[in-house]
Scaffold this motif. Structure first.
Motif, PDB file in Angstrom:
ATOM      1  N   MET A 196      94.965 129.069  51.540  1.00 44.23           N
ATOM      2  CA  MET A 196      95.576 127.800  51.147  1.00 44.23           C
ATOM      3  C   MET A 196      94.674 127.035  50.186  1.00 44.23           C
ATOM      4  O   MET A 196      95.150 126.414  49.222  1.00 44.23           O
ATOM      5  CB  MET A 196      95.882 126.963  52.375  1.00 44.23           C
ATOM      6  N   LEU A 200     103.244 128.649  53.438  1.00 41.44           N
ATOM      7  CA  LEU A 200     103.508 127.581  52.477  1.00 41.44           C
ATOM      8  C   LEU A 200     104.667 126.691  52.916  1.00 41.44           C
ATOM      9  O   LEU A 200     104.776 125.546  52.456  1.00 41.44           O
ATOM     10  CB  LEU A 200     103.810 128.182  51.096  1.00 41.44           C
ATOM     11  N   MET A 204      94.935 121.542  55.781  1.00 36.67           N
ATOM     12  CA  MET A 204      95.975 122.449  55.289  1.00 36.67           C
ATOM     13  C   MET A 204      97.112 121.669  54.652  1.00 36.67           C
ATOM     14  O   MET A 204      97.623 122.031  53.586  1.00 36.67           O
ATOM     15  CB  MET A 204      96.506 123.308  56.430  1.00 36.67           C
ATOM     16  N   ARG A 210      98.175 121.932  50.661  1.00 42.44           N
ATOM     17  CA  ARG A 210      99.512 122.342  50.263  1.00 42.44           C
ATOM     18  C   ARG A 210     100.183 121.272  49.400  1.00 42.44           C
ATOM     19  O   ARG A 210     100.817 121.581  48.392  1.00 42.44           O
ATOM     20  CB  ARG A 210     100.371 122.632  51.493  1.00 42.44           C
TER      21      ARG A 210
END
Length: 222
Positions: free
Chosen positions: A76, A117, A127, A131
């Motif tokens: 990520m 995702l 995270m 993203r």
């Protein structure tokens, strides 16, 4: 007899070392199990693969999403950096193409990444931030590439997940030929997104190699 401060310190250090080894073993086992079974794999199967008790696994990772976040954290972050770097390209189309190729390569190295995702990580704030930053950078890049007249005006952000789903299918069945087949697919899709002259494609895997890879993949899966 109470242990001396030195002995107590050594015991604590050993416990920390054991805990870190267990954590690394669990993450590596989860990576292997996710590659084989997908992200819906049970925590029990991951504990068995890691050679630890289920209680040990839950002490380290209280929820399945905590474990998924740990396994895919590096991917990520690589995705975030790739999106930010692509946004800085003077030519937006070059940045768009480079980012699409990079995210598909990350998927090839980290099976299940396309699912990650689209997941929500309530407790893994890093995270979520990574993203979101990648998504915002990609959205800006798409708008700029359209303004340049190099990206099809009807391209939408949802086209990237569709490409990732198609790429996942290739990666799942092509076996040893998966890297070549994936690059070929991604090149074809980028051609479809482009406005202007067609760009060179990566070579397709030879038919015999593709067939052997598919057969070997089926045997392994069976």
């Amino acid at each position: 007899m109470e242990p001396s401060p030195e002995e107590a310190g050594c015991d604590r250090a050993r416990l920390r070392s054991d805990a870190e080894r267990n954590r690394a073993r669990i993450i590596e086992a989860a990576r292997t199990v996710y590659r084989r079974e997908g992200l819906s794999a049970s925590m029990a199967s991951i504990a068995r693969a890691a050679g630890v008790g289920i209680a040990t696994l839950f002490r380290r990772f209280p929820t399945a999403s905590d474990l998924v976040a740990a396994v895919f954290e590096d991917a990520m972050e690589a995705n975030r950096k790739a999106a930010l770097a692509a946004r800085e390209e003077p030519c937006a189309w070059d940045g768009f193409r480079a980012y699409v190729e990079t995210v598909c390569a990350l998927q090839a190295d980290n099976r299940g990444f396309a699912e990650v995702l689209a997941m929500s990580f309530g407790t893994a704030k890093g995270m979520e931030r990574a993203r979101q930053e990648a998504f915002e950078a990609f959205t800006e890049l798409v708008a700029r590439a359209k303004a340049e007249g190099r990206l099809q005006p009807d391209f939408v952000g949802e086209d990237l997940p569709i490409l990732l789903m198609a790429n996942a299918g290739v990666l799942a069945v092509a076996g040893d030929a998966a890297p070549e087949a994936s690059r070929r697919l991604v090149g074809q899709m980028i051609r479809g997104f482009a406005v202007g002259p067609a760009e060179a494609l990566a070579p397709a895997p030879p038919p015999q190699r593709l067939l052997r890879g598919m057969v070997r993949q089926r045997r392994t899966a069976g």
